[in-house]
Design an enzyme around this catalytic site. Structure first.
Site, short mmCIF file in Angstrom:
data_model
loop_
_atom_site.label_atom_id
_atom_site.label_comp_id
_atom_site.label_asym_id
_atom_site.label_seq_id
_atom_site.Cartn_x
_atom_site.Cartn_y
_atom_site.Cartn_z
N LYS A 1 50.19 39.31 33.92
CA LYS A 1 50.44 39.73 35.30
C LYS A 1 49.16 40.24 35.92
CE LYS A 1 51.82 43.08 32.61
NZ LYS A 1 50.73 42.93 31.82
N ASP B 1 46.11 45.24 39.55
CA ASP B 1 46.06 45.62 38.14
C ASP B 1 47.28 46.44 37.71
OD1 ASP B 1 44.63 45.50 35.68
OD2 ASP B 1 44.15 47.62 35.90
#
Lengths: 350, 350
Positions: free
Chosen positions: B105, B186
């Protein structure tokens, strides 16, 4: 600047309380902690209520109308404890009668009314202040001193919340639109004032105004006032704030200041005193500053007010609510409300 | 739908890891907890690094280039562990080589890239999934089950944060723009995915998309990526969310769900397992659900992926990341970034 008699006389300020609700009760209790103040008169639409209140708190006089109390020449200062939609009206009547005015927060319904209130007070040379009690408390001063000491370095994000659940009660003063219901005006004013204070102090100013303010909120389908809402704010220097308030959602009431070196958590930011926790990242240390039980929470704002009446404005580094700070807070609350589509009758220019 | 050999064979899925960083290490460790998976190959631009990694984790083959690993016909599935600006490129190469892909991700840099990645994978009949590990963990399932059980009533506000301080390090992968630095991509993807999951589940859907999303943030003057930011979101039903993320600000990593009857706090929402705390307003009670130490955090997403490869999509009530959920999350992250003026090279349509 203000009416001369008050400034020169050394006798205690004689207070008159306008409206006898819960907050008036707390105020009257606090007055007993203030040697420079005395409760002279109280007033209520209901004379029985006024008499009972006067008896309980040792007021000399009880009035069955606000007007009658304002006609009492022995009242030096008035504490306005009505619901906020009626603040401007009674500020106007009070200064017209030559009284200095300490008015419950929010000072008025919006910035326009706040400016008008100031204009009226100035024209009668009366002192007008917003009763933001926690802002005058030594705990708040301590928090600010810690921030300006640099212990947590540059401030990055301020979090503050004031939430409670008043239940299913659409006619109550905290929910009904005509009574100024909704979270932002009732309790949102606290986290906003805290964020503005810390954002300012962390950058060498008394307070700061939002450069950006964005919010989402839930308006009750019946009352059309805000039951829970959350806002994010950006101040100069990219100091950010994350605020929550609610009158129909129980949540923690906390203030947290995140800095480059650590964070400061205030566990009872509004109902002082509580505990201040300082956590430093590098040292992995936690230090607790327990604030001792002190005078009544409201006593500090009362003293600040009577001092101003006597010509002693709050000190250069003191955190108490100045009038320009009040205007900034009202403006920020207007903005917050606009973000979630919350308007009141008072917002309609007549 | 997918390549036939994988679906029919009962032998363990043979994984190839693309890039040998920290997260690849965690993934390889988790693979040992997955009986249906085996680490077949690893690859790195640096053959020495690949060899050391292969030796440590018992991979059969080590490649000095990603291309070489993708040419290995014995690799059934690829785990992409590069920095996110390179995800799309290696998804493309991987599916071109006929590999199923589990990609770290955020899946890509933005929604446009995510849609393109799906198109490419579909055209090659390859499975493509975003490796949102906490979403497959039993703890997350437990939180959702509590919400849908109605124990805290209707959900009013969801708070979630993922913050850490990576120090003064503008060239690092978490800060440099060319490396996809900044908090939203992030770590902000976690609180956003949590809020979307809970907002949806609380209203009988798998997940929900923001109706409003507003944010403020601080972009570093040097890197122009977000160091700390906070967003507020409104979903259907006026379920609100308050999100924080940061790569240069230490703060708590928590998720809290406020409902009409109480709240649920998850103390380790991303690095499961932790403790789930249920507080009910009326009963003034606190109940703690300690999640036992289970399999490796990443093992659950690996199993979900290999099950999908074998034709068993995640269950109707399972909380694991579906592809439409990934698309919604990427879209919400685009929106969050737009609110604070954060753009990347990948946002320029070429």
């Amino acid at each position: 600047m203000f009416n001369v008699p008050i400034m020169t006389l050394k006798q205690p300020v004689r207070w008159g309380i306008l409206a006898c609700g819960n907050i008036a009760n707390a105020f009257a209790t606090a007055l007993k902690d203030c040697p420079d103040s005395v409760l002279h008169a109280v007033s209520s639409r209901d004379i029985k209520k006024a008499k009972a209140f006067a008896e309980e708190h040792g007021a000399t006089r009880a009035y069955g109308s606000y007007e009658a109390m304002l006609a009492d020449s022995e009242v030096d200062a008035v504490y306005i404890a009505t619901l906020h939609p009626f603040h401007l009206e009674w500020i106007a009547h009070s200064v017209q009668a030559g009284k200095h005015v300490l008015c419950e927060k929010p000072l008025t319904m919006n910035l326009r009314e706040a400016k008008r209130a100031k204009q009226l007070a100035d024209s009668k040379r009366c002192l007008l202040r917003e009763a933001f009690m926690y802002r005058h408390h030594p705990q708040t001063q301590r928090v600010v001193d810690l921030v300006t000491s640099g212990v947590i370095g540059k401030v990055r994000m301020i979090e503050a919340s004031f939430c409670f659940d008043s239940g299913t009660n659409p006619e109550s003063r905290v929910q009904a639109k005509a009574l100024g219901g909704g979270g932002i005006l009732d309790v949102g004013c606290y986290p906003m004032s805290f964020a503005r204070l810390i954002a300012g102090r962390s950058q060498g100013r008394l307070f700061a105004e939002p450069l950006e303010l964005k919010a989402v909120g839930h308006l009750d389908s019946k009352t059309k006032t805000d039951m829970w809402t959350t806002a994010v704010v950006r101040f100069e220097g990219d100091v950010l704030a994350n605020l929550k308030c609610a009158v129909r959602m129980q949540a923690e009431n906390l203030a947290v200041i995140h800095g480059e070196k650590g964070c400061i958590t205030v566990d009872m930011p509004w109902r002082c005193p509580g505990t201040i926790r300082i956590e430093l990242n590098e040292k992995n240390s936690v230090q607790e500053v327990a604030m001792p039980k002190m005078r009544h929470l409201y006593a500090y704002e009362i003293d600040a007010f009577t001092n101003e009446m006597r010509g002693q404005p709050i000190g250069a580094d003191a955190v108490g609510m100045r009038f320009d700070d009040t205007l900034g807070n009202m403006k920020a609350l207007d903005w917050w409300r606009a973000e979630i589509g919350l308007g009141y009758e008072a917002d309609t220019v007549r």
